[in-house]
Design a protein around this motif. Structure first.
Motif, short mmCIF file in Angstrom:
data_model
loop_
_atom_site.label_atom_id
_atom_site.label_comp_id
_atom_site.label_asym_id
_atom_site.label_seq_id
_atom_site.Cartn_x
_atom_site.Cartn_y
_atom_site.Cartn_z
N MET A 13 43.51 29.63 42.05
CA MET A 13 44.63 28.86 42.62
C MET A 13 44.97 29.34 44.03
O MET A 13 45.12 28.54 44.95
CB MET A 13 45.87 29.02 41.72
N ASP A 55 43.27 40.06 48.62
CA ASP A 55 43.01 40.10 47.18
C ASP A 55 42.29 41.41 46.91
O ASP A 55 41.60 41.94 47.80
CB ASP A 55 42.12 38.91 46.76
N LYS A 95 48.82 31.56 27.14
CA LYS A 95 49.68 32.43 27.98
C LYS A 95 51.07 31.80 28.12
O LYS A 95 52.09 32.47 27.93
CB LYS A 95 49.04 32.61 29.36
P1 NAD Z 1 42.92 34.21 39.00
O1 NAD Z 1 42.71 35.27 37.98
O2 NAD Z 1 41.78 33.33 39.40
O3 NAD Z 1 43.52 34.85 40.35
C1 NAD Z 1 44.41 35.93 40.38
C2 NAD Z 1 43.97 36.84 41.52
O4 NAD Z 1 44.92 37.89 41.71
C3 NAD Z 1 42.61 37.52 41.28
O5 NAD Z 1 41.71 37.12 42.29
C4 NAD Z 1 42.94 39.02 41.34
O6 NAD Z 1 41.93 39.79 41.95
C5 NAD Z 1 44.19 39.02 42.16
N1 NAD Z 1 45.00 40.23 42.00
C6 NAD Z 1 45.40 40.81 40.85
N2 NAD Z 1 46.14 41.91 41.12
C7 NAD Z 1 46.22 42.00 42.47
C8 NAD Z 1 46.83 42.90 43.37
N3 NAD Z 1 47.52 43.96 42.92
N4 NAD Z 1 46.71 42.69 44.69
C9 NAD Z 1 46.00 41.63 45.15
N5 NAD Z 1 45.38 40.73 44.36
C10 NAD Z 1 45.50 40.92 43.04
O7 NAD Z 1 44.13 33.32 38.45
P2 NAD Z 1 44.55 31.84 38.89
O8 NAD Z 1 43.89 30.84 38.01
O9 NAD Z 1 44.44 31.73 40.38
O10 NAD Z 1 46.09 31.85 38.46
C11 NAD Z 1 47.07 32.54 39.22
C12 NAD Z 1 48.43 32.25 38.60
O11 NAD Z 1 48.67 30.84 38.60
C13 NAD Z 1 48.56 32.71 37.15
O12 NAD Z 1 49.85 33.23 36.96
C14 NAD Z 1 48.34 31.43 36.34
O13 NAD Z 1 48.98 31.45 35.09
C15 NAD Z 1 48.96 30.40 37.28
N6 NAD Z 1 48.45 29.02 37.11
C16 NAD Z 1 47.11 28.80 37.00
C17 NAD Z 1 46.65 27.49 36.84
C18 NAD Z 1 45.17 27.20 36.70
O14 NAD Z 1 44.81 26.06 36.33
N7 NAD Z 1 44.27 28.15 37.01
C19 NAD Z 1 47.56 26.43 36.83
C20 NAD Z 1 48.92 26.68 36.99
C21 NAD Z 1 49.35 28.01 37.13
#
Ligand code: NAD
Length: 296
Positions: free
Chosen positions: A12, A31, A243
């Protein structure tokens, strides 16, 4: 144009940061994964070597992280280094308590803050058509809106600190429960000799109508764009639905609300995930309810 920092460049966050940069903002992106930093640079952002380096001089900071513990830790790390009067936005989906804790961290350091979780998925993040559900003071929301509008098409102010997360959790509990009810109706209809199309034609124009039926029909055929027609590839993965349903359980326990159907939905999605379907679209639960071990 503003100086922005974006932390968390996953499925995202990566495309959201790219859209902010495409709108003309200077976006310092970080990241933990170096490959994702490199991808953000290719998409027009400026790579940062740490979260702290990313926020230096920023007018607005956006985080898009996996869960509440990550948001609390990152906000505690960066808040002392964000310039006074700047704006902090968290768009991750997290528990209401963590959202409020993040607001408190920002306030301690003289920073405005908004919790702004999204719906719309990865497709919406790429297309810049997300819906943002926001919690925070009026002034913070007004400051956040122009940035959020560069990443989404709808921005709603739901109330004070944590209200965006509350709206997100309640909405997704409706979604999980209605998907299960819709899937059960198709499974029952099959046993009663009813075609999928006949049930769809009646329920989609009757009181059984819902988004789960008319936009995301869990059986192939009636809604050509639904994941059911694509081998139940997400879409919205069952792991993310679980989740969000767990967040609803936590919130209900903390607030003293009774949500028995939300609880049943959480249990069913936990079983579906444990049976190996965490990466399937959440509408694939129809196959699980039919008793098919293989899911899709
Ligand atoms: P993702 O796992 O692809 O991305 C999360 C990123 O955060 C990872 O790249 C990770 O390396 C990074 N990260 C973790 N700890 C970190 C830190 N301390 N410093 C810097 N970077 C760090 O997840 P996503 O799918 O992008 O989802 C992100 C959020 O959005 C989640 O809370 C999820 O529930 C929400 N969300 C996701 C979707 C979907 O369809 N994927 C839809 C709505 C909401």
């Amino acid at each position: 144009m503003a100086q922005a920092a974006f932390i968390g460049l996953g499925n995202m966050g990566g495309p959201m940061a790219a859209n902010l940069a495409a709108a003309g903002h200077r976006v310092a992106a970080f990241d933990l994964a170096p490959a994702l930093r490199a991808a953000a640079v290719s998409a027009g952002c400026i790579g940062a070597e740490s979260a702290r380096a990313a926020v230096a001089g920023a007018d607005v900071v956006v985080t898009m992280l996996p869960a509440g513990k990550h948001v609390r830790a990152v906000w505690a790390e960066i808040a002392p280094h964000v310039k006074k009067g700047a704006l902090m936005i968290d768009s991750s989906t997290v528990d209401v308590e963590s959202a409020r804790a993040a607001h408190a961290i920002a306030a301690e350091h003289g920073l405005a803050s908004v919790d702004a979780p999204v719906s719309g998925g990865v497709g919406g993040a790429k297309a810049g058509t997300l819906t943002f559900m926001c919690g925070g003071a009026d002034g913070a929301f007004a400051a956040a809106r122009p940035f959020l509008e560069k990443m989404g098409k709808k921005v709603v102010h739901c109330g004070g600190a944590g209200a965006g997360q509350a709206a997100k959790i309640c909405n997704n509990m409706i979604l999980g429960a209605t998907m299960i009810a819709t899937a059960e109706a198709f499974v029952l209809g099959e046993k009663l000799g009813l075609s999928h199309q006949a049930l769809f034609d009646v329920a989609s124009t009757s009181s059984g109508q819902s988004w789960s039926l008319t936009s995301y029909c869990p059986v192939p055929g009636p809604v050509p764009a639904s994941p059911a027609n694509n081998g139940y590839k997400p879409g919205f993965a069952a792991a993310l639905m679980l989740k969000d349903l767990k967040l609803a359980q936590e919130a209900a326990a903390a607030a003293g609300a009774t949500i028995p159907l939300g609880g049943a939905a959480a249990q069913l999605y936990a079983l579906f995930n444990a049976a190996g379907h965490a990466g399937d679209d959440f509408s694939g639960i129809v196959n699980f309810l039919r008793g098919e071990a293989a899911g899709g």
